[in-house]
Design a protein around this motif. Structure first.
Motif, short mmCIF file in Angstrom:
data_model
loop_
_atom_site.label_atom_id
_atom_site.label_comp_id
_atom_site.label_asym_id
_atom_site.label_seq_id
_atom_site.Cartn_x
_atom_site.Cartn_y
_atom_site.Cartn_z
N VAL A 74 67.97 6.07 16.08
CA VAL A 74 67.89 6.52 14.83
C VAL A 74 66.47 6.57 14.31
CG1 VAL A 74 68.54 4.12 13.91
CG2 VAL A 74 69.16 6.22 12.63
N SER A 75 66.21 7.55 13.20
CA SER A 75 64.84 7.41 12.65
C SER A 75 65.06 6.37 11.33
CB SER A 75 64.45 8.83 12.18
OG SER A 75 64.61 9.55 13.44
N ALA A 76 64.21 5.51 11.38
CA ALA A 76 64.15 4.70 10.20
C ALA A 76 63.29 4.42 9.19
CB ALA A 76 64.62 2.96 10.87
N GLY A 77 62.80 5.76 8.97
CA GLY A 77 61.53 6.04 7.91
C GLY A 77 60.29 5.22 8.38
N ALA A 78 60.10 4.30 7.62
CA ALA A 78 58.96 3.39 7.58
C ALA A 78 58.97 2.51 8.79
CB ALA A 78 58.46 2.51 6.57
N SER A 143 67.89 11.65 -1.70
CA SER A 143 68.25 10.79 -0.42
C SER A 143 68.51 11.90 0.89
CB SER A 143 69.43 10.07 -0.81
OG SER A 143 69.07 8.95 -1.96
N VAL A 144 68.47 13.13 0.69
CA VAL A 144 68.47 13.91 1.78
C VAL A 144 67.32 14.47 2.68
CG1 VAL A 144 69.22 16.25 2.60
CG2 VAL A 144 70.61 14.93 0.77
N LYS A 145 67.10 14.14 3.67
CA LYS A 145 65.90 14.42 4.41
C LYS A 145 65.76 15.22 5.73
CE LYS A 145 64.65 10.31 1.98
NZ LYS A 145 63.42 10.27 1.01
N ILE A 146 64.65 15.99 5.82
CA ILE A 146 64.45 16.63 7.09
C ILE A 146 63.51 15.76 7.91
CG2 ILE A 146 63.76 18.74 8.32
CD1 ILE A 146 65.35 20.44 5.89
N ASP A 147 63.61 15.67 9.09
CA ASP A 147 62.66 14.71 9.74
C ASP A 147 62.04 13.73 8.81
OD1 ASP A 147 63.35 16.07 12.07
OD2 ASP A 147 61.43 17.54 11.95
N GLY A 148 62.94 12.88 8.18
CA GLY A 148 62.25 11.62 7.53
C GLY A 148 61.82 12.04 6.16
N GLN A 149 61.48 13.59 5.73
CA GLN A 149 60.79 13.76 4.45
C GLN A 149 61.81 14.49 3.39
OE1 GLN A 149 57.50 16.09 6.53
NE2 GLN A 149 56.32 14.57 5.67
N PHE A 175 62.68 -0.05 1.54
CA PHE A 175 61.21 0.00 2.17
C PHE A 175 61.16 1.04 3.11
CE2 PHE A 175 60.31 -1.22 6.48
CZ PHE A 175 58.79 -1.33 6.44
N MET A 176 62.49 1.52 3.63
CA MET A 176 62.11 2.79 4.74
C MET A 176 61.68 4.10 4.07
SD MET A 176 64.53 0.25 6.01
CE MET A 176 66.14 0.65 5.60
N TYR A 177 62.19 4.45 2.90
CA TYR A 177 62.07 5.73 2.58
C TYR A 177 61.61 5.73 1.03
CZ TYR A 177 64.50 7.50 6.50
OH TYR A 177 64.84 7.87 7.88
N GLY A 178 61.59 4.54 0.17
CA GLY A 178 60.93 4.70 -1.17
C GLY A 178 62.19 4.93 -2.10
N PHE A 179 61.82 5.57 -3.27
CA PHE A 179 63.00 5.64 -4.23
C PHE A 179 64.19 6.46 -3.71
CE2 PHE A 179 60.24 4.00 -7.17
CZ PHE A 179 60.80 4.10 -8.59
N GLY A 180 65.36 6.02 -4.02
CA GLY A 180 66.45 6.66 -3.64
C GLY A 180 67.73 5.83 -4.09
N ALA A 181 68.92 6.38 -4.18
CA ALA A 181 70.12 5.95 -4.71
C ALA A 181 70.58 4.90 -3.63
CB ALA A 181 71.20 6.78 -5.13
N PRO A 182 71.13 3.66 -3.86
CA PRO A 182 71.91 2.81 -2.63
C PRO A 182 73.12 3.34 -1.98
CG PRO A 182 72.51 2.26 -4.96
CD PRO A 182 71.70 3.57 -5.37
N GLY A 183 73.37 4.55 -2.20
CA GLY A 183 74.48 5.14 -1.42
C GLY A 183 74.01 5.34 0.13
N GLY A 184 72.75 5.44 0.42
CA GLY A 184 72.23 5.79 1.56
C GLY A 184 71.37 7.03 1.73
N ILE A 185 70.88 7.18 2.94
CA ILE A 185 70.00 8.27 3.29
C ILE A 185 70.84 9.53 4.53
CG2 ILE A 185 67.74 9.14 4.39
CD1 ILE A 185 67.26 7.88 1.73
N VAL A 186 70.75 10.49 4.26
CA VAL A 186 71.29 11.43 5.12
C VAL A 186 70.12 12.34 5.85
CG1 VAL A 186 72.77 13.59 5.58
CG2 VAL A 186 73.44 11.67 4.14
N ASN A 187 69.63 12.01 7.02
CA ASN A 187 68.39 12.52 7.57
C ASN A 187 68.73 13.48 8.70
OD1 ASN A 187 65.51 12.86 8.24
ND2 ASN A 187 65.73 11.62 9.98
N TYR A 188 68.20 14.82 8.44
CA TYR A 188 68.69 15.91 9.45
C TYR A 188 67.47 15.91 10.45
CZ TYR A 188 72.46 17.47 6.30
OH TYR A 188 73.54 17.55 5.52
N VAL A 189 67.74 15.91 11.78
CA VAL A 189 66.55 15.92 12.69
C VAL A 189 66.53 17.33 13.39
CG1 VAL A 189 65.80 14.88 14.83
CG2 VAL A 189 66.70 13.41 13.13
#
Length: 726
Positions: A74-78, A143-149, A175-189
């Motif tokens: 899994v990609s974990a940002g930072a 909170s939606v990312k493409i390749d972590g961005q 820490f992993m991605y910066g500002f964002g709601a606490p629901g989570g991150i959806v990262n499309y690779v």
């Protein structure tokens, strides 16, 4: 004083409020097997490691025969890329093969069997597909990312064809991605070039008449195969099962790489998508004191011919990856993304228990422009007996939003009156799309981050990470005067302690802090257009995760404290107090025999508002959060016919509060799905046939979001596809 209604309609501007019983035996067995692993050979290997040996490398990858098994990394940002089982956070990764077996077209479908995920809207009938994680919504603008961005995705359901996998990080991500709601991150690779030639074509069908064609090509060329490519094209068109429903979608993506040297690789990619859906409905708002009727009794003909939404976006990314040595590598990447959004959909305001409503259509354009730059260095070294896995980096991000200053956006167009229990054709010849856009908001984030994963022994390790962010936000009115501005310089720490119970399992405890954008009032609130400053969140989690060849389990006990924003009974938008989420998120899978595999999960969630000055809100449940969710799925792969796999699954979602005062609730519901896959060869080429029925008993239910509206569910849908590799 409450703003008056006009002709029975709420004075309303739609916009996201920023950051705005089936228990599978597999779960019980897999969790119960946790202690038994202490006597397995893996335990002996771990014990030997404590004496100075090194743990063997473990790689468990998903396969078509294990369609719901988690992907290995899994990609974990930072934090960079890690094995899921080695991270002290809750994650769920779905590969492209698994997505096809689930007949997934959106992220809602990818995570339908994750007990922590609850649908808030479906793009078959609503604007787009959205969901909550552990009762907390995903922020579609942060909170939606493409390749972590970061990628703008308000109403933009990303096509799944261009992506190798989709990763869900549950909970806080400061820490992993910066500002964002606490629901989570959806990262499309994104899918990347293949080392060997790959070619496939997929033809799909969805009732009542939607056809899909998708082409996927990959390979390498040039001297020493230095150049690689991956091309994905998709087209979807046809009438949906919903009243007045039609969808048309085209997407294209191209990923390219150039191996400049064995250690230095240049990458570039481009992504484009355009999607228009007719027959959409924003939602229904029930007047104060009204009950919400059984969804199965309400007519399916709630949308009008003038209802639709359309999104068009483009993204371009590029980067360099340099292997400095066997233990160190550096990377830098850039991404630009733009989204154009056009909506012409309705809010129905229900005024009495007889089901009479007024239909207000909101029509406007919005635009978003994002830019991301990230640079990171990852390395490994030792200080005495302690091994270090370090990550250091910097990032910069800008977001610009453009809103319409038109009647269609601010007040809407009155289409007429109708009733929930009968169809009524409504229209307004004055409806037009407001294109007089102005810059409504601009935010910037500049961040420095660093982390160190310290390996004390083969079993014990700890993670310490910190991110420093300079955050700036400006909100403008149509004259471009600044109506509000906020700045914050938060330090977001992350700490975790991990213990390997065996080489394939991790017990962990973690603490995460995060910051998110504050809330903003809508025109249903008397203090519109008030906006508020950033909110801080904290998360505490204790968990266990295991990934063996024949079973796996994930268990997390968590608590999240987040600043609360809501509309109170006097229709004043408030940012006050804390919303607290406490719960258990558990799931597991077990290969019972060589033919049978069971999966299941359960989430129990206790939510409440605390520290609220308003006694009508204090202690109440948080809106849009079910107390109990259960999922189960059984897969059968008969020994006498190995190419065939059959699956039957279901999900139960408990009742949910519609508003902060808990004056209205949507009831619990259960849905079931049936599917099958058959693999064969035709003329020497691999062909995979898939077919299924979603919501086989045609269960009609309500979903709810943002603390004031509900939306009806999609109807029963038949799906089928055939994939040819050539």
């Amino acid at each position: 004083m409450q703003k008056p209604l006009v002709a029975g309609r709420p004075f309303f501007t739609r916009g996201p409020r920023r950051t705005p019983s089936l228990l599978s035996a597999g779960l019980l067995v897999s969790v119960g097997m946790t202690l038994s692993t202490l006597s397995q050979s893996g335990w002996a290997q771990a014990a030997a490691s404590d004496a100075g040996a090194t743990l063997p490398a473990v790689s468990v990858s998903a396969s078509k025969d294990a369609a719901v098994a988690q992907a290995d990394t899994v990609s974990a940002g930072a934090l960079g890329s890690r094995k899921q089982v080695d991270t002290p956070f809750s994650t769920h990764v779905v590969t492209s093969d698994e997505a096809q077996d689930l007949f997934a077209t959106t992220a809602n479908d990818l995570y339908k069997y994750d007990p922590a995920v609850s649908v808030t809207s479906d793009n078959a009938i609503s604007e787009n597909s959205m969901f909550t994680v552990r009762g907390m919504p995903i922020d579609t603008l942060n909170s939606v990312k493409i390749d972590g961005q970061t990628f703008p995705s308000w109403d933009a359901d990303l096509s799944l064809e261009p992506f190798e996998q989709v990763e869900l990080l549950k909970g806080l991500s400061g820490f992993m991605y910066g500002f964002g709601a606490p629901g989570g991150i959806v990262n499309y690779v994104l899918k990347r070039p293949t080392d060997t030639p790959y070619r496939s074509f997929t033809f799909g069908y969805k009732s009542a008449g939607v056809f899909t064609e998708a082409l996927d090509l990959g390979g390498r060329f040039g001297n020493d195969n230095r150049f690689g490519y991956r091309l994905n094209l998709a087209n979807e068109d046809g009438n949906t099962a919903e009243d007045n429903g039609h969808v048309r979608r085209q997407s294209a993506s191209l990923a390219f790489d150039f191996r400049i040297t064995p250690d230095l690789t240049f990458t570039a990619d481009a992504l484009y998508q355009k999607r228009k859906t007719n027959g959409t409905l924003f939602g229904l708002m029930f007047g104060s004191g009204l009950g919400i009727p059984d969804a199965s009794t309400v007519t399916h003909a709630l949308t009008q011919p003038q209802n639709y939404y359309q999104t068009e976006f483009a993204s371009f990314g590029t980067g360099l990856d340099y292997r400095l040595s066997d233990n160190w590598h550096a990377s830098v990447k850039y991404r630009f993304a733009k989204e154009n959004r056009t909506n012409s959909d309705s809010l129905l305001y229900v005024s009495d228990n007889a089901g009479n409503y007024s239909n207000t259509l909101y029509a406007a354009m919005t635009r978003y422009f994002y830019q991301n730059v990230d640079a990171m260095v990852e390395g490994k070294f030792s200080t005495g007996s302690i091994r270090h896995d370090v990550v250091m980096g910097a990032s910069f991000e800008t977001q610009t939003s453009e809103y319409s200053n038109s009647t269609g956006w601010n007040q809407g167009y009155f289409l007429g009156n109708g009733n929930l229990y009968g169809s009524t054709l409504l229209s307004n010849a004055d409806v037009s799309i407001g294109e007089d856009l102005y810059r409504q908001q601009r935010t910037t984030q500049a961040a420095l981050f660093a982390s160190d994963t310290l390996q004390f022994t083969s079993r014990w390790s700890a993670l310490a990470g910190v991110r420093y962010t300079q955050y700036r936000e400006h909100v403008y009115d149509p004259t471009q005067a600044v109506t509000s501005q906020y700045s914050a310089n938060p330090v977001s720490p992350t700490f975790a302690l991990m213990f390997k119970t065996d080489p394939y399992s991790t017990l962990y405890a973690s603490y995460v802090q995060s910051l998110q954008q504050g809330g903003a009032a809508s025109n249903t609130d008397v203090n519109y257009p008030a906006t508020f400053g950033p909110l801080r969140s904290k998360q505490y989690e204790i968990g266990f995760k295991s990934d063996h060849s024949k079973w796996g389990a994930n268990l997390a006990l968590f608590r999240v404290d987040q600043g609360y924003y809501y509309s109170n009974p006097a229709h004043v938008f408030v940012q006050d107090g804390t919303q607290r989420y406490t719960g258990i998120d558990a799931s597991g899978w077990l290969a019972v025999t060589g033919e049978w595999r069971v999966l299941g999960g359960v989430m129990w969630l206790d939510t409440k508002a605390v520290g609220i000055d308003d006694p009508t809100i204090e202690g109440k449940r948080i809106y849009g959060a079910p107390r109990f969710t259960v999922t189960g799925r059984v897969e059968y792969n008969p020994a006498y016919l190995r190419p065939l796999t059959l699956a039957f699954g279901g999900k139960y979602v408990g009742n949910q509060a519609v508003d902060a005062a808990n004056s209205q609730f949507v009831p619990a519901y259960t849905t079931f799905d049936l599917s099958g896959r058959y693999e064969t060869k035709i003329a020497g080429k691999d062909v995979t046939f898939r077919a299924g029925i979603n919501n086989i008993f045609n269960r009609r239910y309500w979903t709810t979001a943002w603390g004031y509206y509900v939306a009806p569910s999609a109807t029963r849908t038949a799906v089928a596809s055939a994939t040819l590799q050539f």
